[in-house]
Scaffold this active site. Structure first.
Site, PDB file in Angstrom:
ATOM      1  N   HIS A 166       0.954  -1.150  -0.037  1.00  0.00           N
ATOM      2  CA  HIS A 166       0.107   0.059   0.132  1.00  0.00           C
ATOM      3  C   HIS A 166       0.930   1.319  -0.050  1.00  0.00           C
ATOM      4  O   HIS A 166       1.976   1.187   0.711  1.00  0.00           O
ATOM      5  CB  HIS A 166      -1.028  -0.034   1.453  1.00  0.00           C
ATOM      6  CG  HIS A 166      -1.984   0.867   1.100  1.00  0.00           C
ATOM      7  ND1 HIS A 166      -1.838   2.469   1.544  1.00  0.00           N
ATOM      8  CD2 HIS A 166      -3.228   0.908   0.497  1.00  0.00           C
ATOM      9  CE1 HIS A 166      -3.022   2.929   1.260  1.00  0.00           C
ATOM     10  NE2 HIS A 166      -3.924   2.036   0.914  1.00  0.00           N
ATOM     11  N   HIS A 167       0.539   2.239  -0.909  1.00  0.00           N
ATOM     12  CA  HIS A 167       1.367   3.626  -0.962  1.00  0.00           C
ATOM     13  C   HIS A 167       1.501   4.213   0.113  1.00  0.00           C
ATOM     14  O   HIS A 167       2.436   5.110   0.459  1.00  0.00           O
ATOM     15  CB  HIS A 167       0.658   4.188  -2.095  1.00  0.00           C
ATOM     16  CG  HIS A 167       1.775   5.007  -3.096  1.00  0.00           C
ATOM     17  ND1 HIS A 167       2.967   5.498  -2.511  1.00  0.00           N
ATOM     18  CD2 HIS A 167       1.691   5.392  -4.371  1.00  0.00           C
ATOM     19  CE1 HIS A 167       3.561   5.977  -3.267  1.00  0.00           C
ATOM     20  NE2 HIS A 167       3.026   6.066  -4.545  1.00  0.00           N
ATOM     21  N   SER A 168       0.622   3.954   1.236  1.00  0.00           N
ATOM     22  CA  SER A 168       1.189   4.875   2.511  1.00  0.00           C
ATOM     23  C   SER A 168       2.034   4.150   3.193  1.00  0.00           C
ATOM     24  O   SER A 168       2.536   5.057   4.061  1.00  0.00           O
ATOM     25  CB  SER A 168      -0.278   4.367   3.417  1.00  0.00           C
ATOM     26  OG  SER A 168      -0.512   3.124   3.672  1.00  0.00           O
TER      27      SER A 168
END
Length: 528
Positions: A166-168
């Site tokens: 996930h890009h977070s």
């Protein structure tokens, strides 16, 4: 395959504080550490219309030993705080989101699908597998990453690994660097890969300002004034361009411009491996950079592809690729380029962080740059690279990325995450595509002892119908497309057009005699 990839709607759980102690067994580890708030950029990637996942497809030269992968992950990757923490909402403190160390059970993160014994096309199986993967999300009750291991023999490799993150957890450059920190050189198993560091974008500018004591002082001062003037002017123009894009300035409605809501559709991933030596040949002949060549080749490929798409449905003469079927009015086509604003941690620094529990800078801190792509049929193929170089040189002389970072932080502070998300998403949705060019290792590497043939990173969940990624590795360049089927139903044709454009530009370099004598031997080898 659908049964393996079931949809799980992410739901951030409320914060619960528990006392955590060290523990380790075959399948799980309990992480320790302090809770930290998520950065504004990391929170942005949890908004419904910006829920972005990074996909990294890794091709291996030999079949995978899944047990070795399992054991090595326990000793490396999950020691990273972002890969061993969950993201939770602290309702007692205003609903802020925090990283909280948690129990990491590798059974939740390592996925080994059942592959049919007989397949008509392993390549199509892989393509469909990743396509179906993009329909799913990762449950936020666990660290938001997984690794899919496929002992699947395709046309050019013996096995495939698919990292989904996930890009977070971090920006693309940081995450790729972290994965490379888990690898070692094939010819020296104790050494981490060598990845060239990108120079400061303004270093070329100010290197020309070295004071010549033998020359007039006023000439040097004049150069400084001119460069500062152009820096301020370019920044001012780019700021206006970003603001206009965020509110009303949209790209031309071409056949590849996806409609609103494309961020929620699954993406199809295709890739093509071309010669990095060919791109270096063009770079040296035209005195540019690999990035200039990548953008120039992309402009040429997109022009060729769109010319064909605009010619569909016309008579035989109109559909001829040699005929210019593009609209007479100039096509506005732009990419929302994400620029990492945090100094990237070195590969060795990240490897030490996992092995020795040392510290390394990490997180999502980036700005935006709007990069125009020139679409048109050129008589001279080298014009595509010249135009790309002119555009990039101008962008290097602007503080556009720094401004976008500052404005995003200000909007977040004054109006909250929803307002920041609205502006960021609107600006991205008004452009046509995403683009990136990542520098990879210069020598062959192995991932936990498994020799790597290629790297192919991309993402899904972004507000574009097309994402183009260039990833170098040794003497190869992998071109990766992430596409919306409705916008680009034939992505392999677009790859053909990009590859054909690279060949055409290289042939033009030879035809114009731009190869130096001392490069002729290497160039001829690359040409054949």
């Amino acid at each position: 395959m659908e049964s393996l990839l079931t949809w799980r709607k992410p739901a951030l759980k409320p914060l619960q504080i528990t006392t955590i102690t060290n523990h380790n067994d075959d399948n799980m580890i309990i992480a320790t550490g302090e809770e930290q708030p998520l950065s504004p950029a990391s929170r942005l990637f949890h908004q419904p219309n910006f829920n972005v996942y990074i996909i990294a497809i890794i091709g291996f030269k030999n079949p995978l030993n899944t047990r070795v992968m399992h054991d090595k992950l326990l000793l490396t990757l999950i020691k990273h705080p972002r890969f061993s923490s969950v993201q939770v909402v602290d309702h007692k403190n205003g609903g802020i989101m925090k990283w909280v160390p948690t129990i990491v059970n590798l059974n939740n993160h390592i996925i080994i699908p059942n592959i049919p014994q007989t397949l008509e096309s392993p390549n199509n199986f892989l393509e469909d597998y990743v396509y179906n993967l993009s329909k799913t999300s990762i449950d936020s009750s666990i660290p938001m990453w997984d690794l899919h291991l496929l002992n699947l023999k395709t046309s050019n490799v013996e096995a495939i690994g698919i990292f989904r993150i996930h890009h977070s957890l971090g920006d693309g450059a940081s995450l790729i660097s972290l994965l490379l920190a888990c690898t070692r050189k094939i010819d020296n198993p104790d050494a981490v890969p060598t990845v060239p560091r990108k120079k400061d974008s303004n270093s070329g500018w100010f290197s020309s300002l070295s004071y010549d004591r033998g020359g007039p002082w006023w000439k040097w001062c004049f150069m400084v004034v001119c460069m500062v003037y152009w820096l301020v002017w370019n920044t001012f123009v780019d700021i206006g361009y970003i603001m206009a894009t965020a509110f009303f300035l949209k790209d031309t409605e071409t056949p590849i411009k996806a409609p609103e809501g494309v961020n929620l559709t699954p993406k199809r991933f295709v890739y093509r491996i071309v010669s990095l030596d060919d791109m270096k040949l063009i770079k040296n002949a035209m005195n540019t950079t690999i990035n200039d060549v990548a953008i120039g080749v992309t402009q040429a490929g997109l022009s060729k592809y769109l010319n064909r798409r605009y010619g569909e449905g016309k008579n035989d003469e109109g559909a001829n690729e040699k005929k210019n079927n593009l609209p007479k009015k100039n096509i506005r086509m732009r990419s929302m380029l994400v620029v990492n604003m945090r100094p990237s941690s070195g590969i060795q620094e990240l490897a030490d962080m996992m092995e020795k529990n040392s510290e390394a800078k990490w997180g999502n801190l980036f700005g935006y740059v709007i990069l125009p792509f020139t679409i048109g049929i050129r008589d001279d193929p080298l014009d595509y690279v010249r135009e790309a170089k002119a555009t990039i040189d101008r962008k290097k002389h602007s503080l556009e990325a720094l401004f976008s970072t500052s404005v995003s932080a200000l909007v977040f502070k004054l109006f909250g995450i929803k307002a920041a998300n609205t502006i960021s998403h609107k600006a991205a949705a008004c452009t046509t595509l995403g683009f990136s060019n990542l520098v990879g290792p210069q020598e062959e590497i192995g991932f936990y002892g498994h020799a790597i043939e290629f790297l192919a990173p991309s993402c899904y969940g972004h507000p574009h119908g097309l994402m183009i990624n260039f990833q170098s590795y040794v003497n190869k360049m992998t071109i990766v497309l992430s596409v919306d089927d409705n916008s680009i139903p034939d992505p392999k044709q677009l790859l053909d057009d990009i590859e054909a454009s690279l060949k055409l530009i290289k042939e033009a370099v030879y035809a114009k005699g731009l190869i130096k004598d001392d490069e002729e031997g290497l160039s001829q080898a690359a040409f054949t």
